[in-house]
Write an enzyme that holds these catalytic residues in place. Structure first.
Site, PDB file in Angstrom:
ATOM      1  N   PRO A 149       0.961  -1.494  -0.487  1.00  0.00           N
ATOM      2  CA  PRO A 149       0.095   0.120   0.166  1.00  0.00           C
ATOM      3  C   PRO A 149       0.382   1.593  -0.214  1.00  0.00           C
ATOM      4  O   PRO A 149       1.238   2.018   0.695  1.00  0.00           O
ATOM      5  CB  PRO A 149      -0.893  -0.454   1.627  1.00  0.00           C
ATOM      6  CG  PRO A 149       0.218  -1.163   1.868  1.00  0.00           C
ATOM      7  CD  PRO A 149       0.651  -2.102   1.665  1.00  0.00           C
ATOM      8  N   CYS A 150       1.393   1.414  -1.049  1.00  0.00           N
ATOM      9  CA  CYS A 150       2.485   2.796  -0.943  1.00  0.00           C
ATOM     10  C   CYS A 150       1.482   4.068  -1.290  1.00  0.00           C
ATOM     11  O   CYS A 150       1.650   5.370  -1.258  1.00  0.00           O
ATOM     12  CB  CYS A 150       2.969   2.974  -2.400  1.00  0.00           C
ATOM     13  SG  CYS A 150       2.382   2.755  -4.059  1.00  0.00           S
ATOM     14  N   HIS A 151       0.136   3.909  -1.337  1.00  0.00           N
ATOM     15  CA  HIS A 151      -1.029   5.298  -1.459  1.00  0.00           C
ATOM     16  C   HIS A 151      -1.049   5.942   0.489  1.00  0.00           C
ATOM     17  O   HIS A 151      -1.361   6.656   0.503  1.00  0.00           O
ATOM     18  CB  HIS A 151      -1.862   4.837  -1.628  1.00  0.00           C
ATOM     19  CG  HIS A 151      -2.957   3.592  -0.960  1.00  0.00           C
ATOM     20  ND1 HIS A 151      -2.035   2.512  -0.953  1.00  0.00           N
ATOM     21  CD2 HIS A 151      -3.774   3.553   0.419  1.00  0.00           C
ATOM     22  CE1 HIS A 151      -2.862   1.678  -0.274  1.00  0.00           C
ATOM     23  NE2 HIS A 151      -3.665   1.821   0.522  1.00  0.00           N
TER      24      HIS A 151
END
Length: 162
Positions: free
Chosen positions: A124-126
């Site tokens: 989950p780089c967001h």
């Protein structure tokens, strides 16, 4: 060498999976408008179900797929592993991730790793924001980053625009 592509669609999101020799080589996340769902495997169906849960605001329970990690440095793998453990709805900074990976001064390097994340949404780089809470770069765009964080219950009204 076998290559295949599957596209999962749920609500406004499209998650495209690129397979190479039975492994997930990479994924891309986009808005679903104009996309067509194309599923050919049980793994693709499992990702579709997880994406539907995600869009519904539920825990997605991403399937444990064979991800292709070749080409990533040990540091990148350590950063992505630390990021994969960040809970839904929680945001962390680039500096926090760098420290978790054992290199507290490598926030910029972490930013480069986020930009090249081969498995967005699943890793989950967001959930990574600037040190001051700024909503910073995200390949599919900041509107999508805000949408994803909102689906996870993160306090997006407190995020600053970069």
């Amino acid at each position: 060498m076998t290559h295949a592509t599957e596209t999962c669609l749920a609500g406004p999101l499209a998650l495209t999976i690129q397979w190479r020799d039975g492994e997930v080589a990479n994924m891309s996340l986009t808005w679903s408008k104009g996309k067509t769902r194309t599923l050919a495997t049980e793994d693709g169906e499992a990702m579709q179900a997880a994406l539907e849960r995600y869009v519904a605001g539920e825990e997605p329970r991403w399937p444990d797929l064979p991800y292709r990690w070749q080409g990533l440095s040990e540091f990148a793998r350590t950063v992505l592993d630390a990021l994969s453990r960040v809970p839904r709805g929680q945001m962390v900074s680039y500096g926090w991730l760098a420290a978790k990976a054992g290199r507290p001064k490598a926030a910029r390097a972490v930013g480069r790793i986020m930009a090249q994340n081969p498995f967005p949404l699943v890793i989950p780089c967001h959930r990574v924001v600037g040190a001051n809470g700024a909503l910073t770069g995200f390949g599919p765009g900041l509107d999508m980053k805000r949408y994803l964080l909102g689906r996870e219950g993160a306090p997006t009204d407190k995020l600053q625009k970069d």
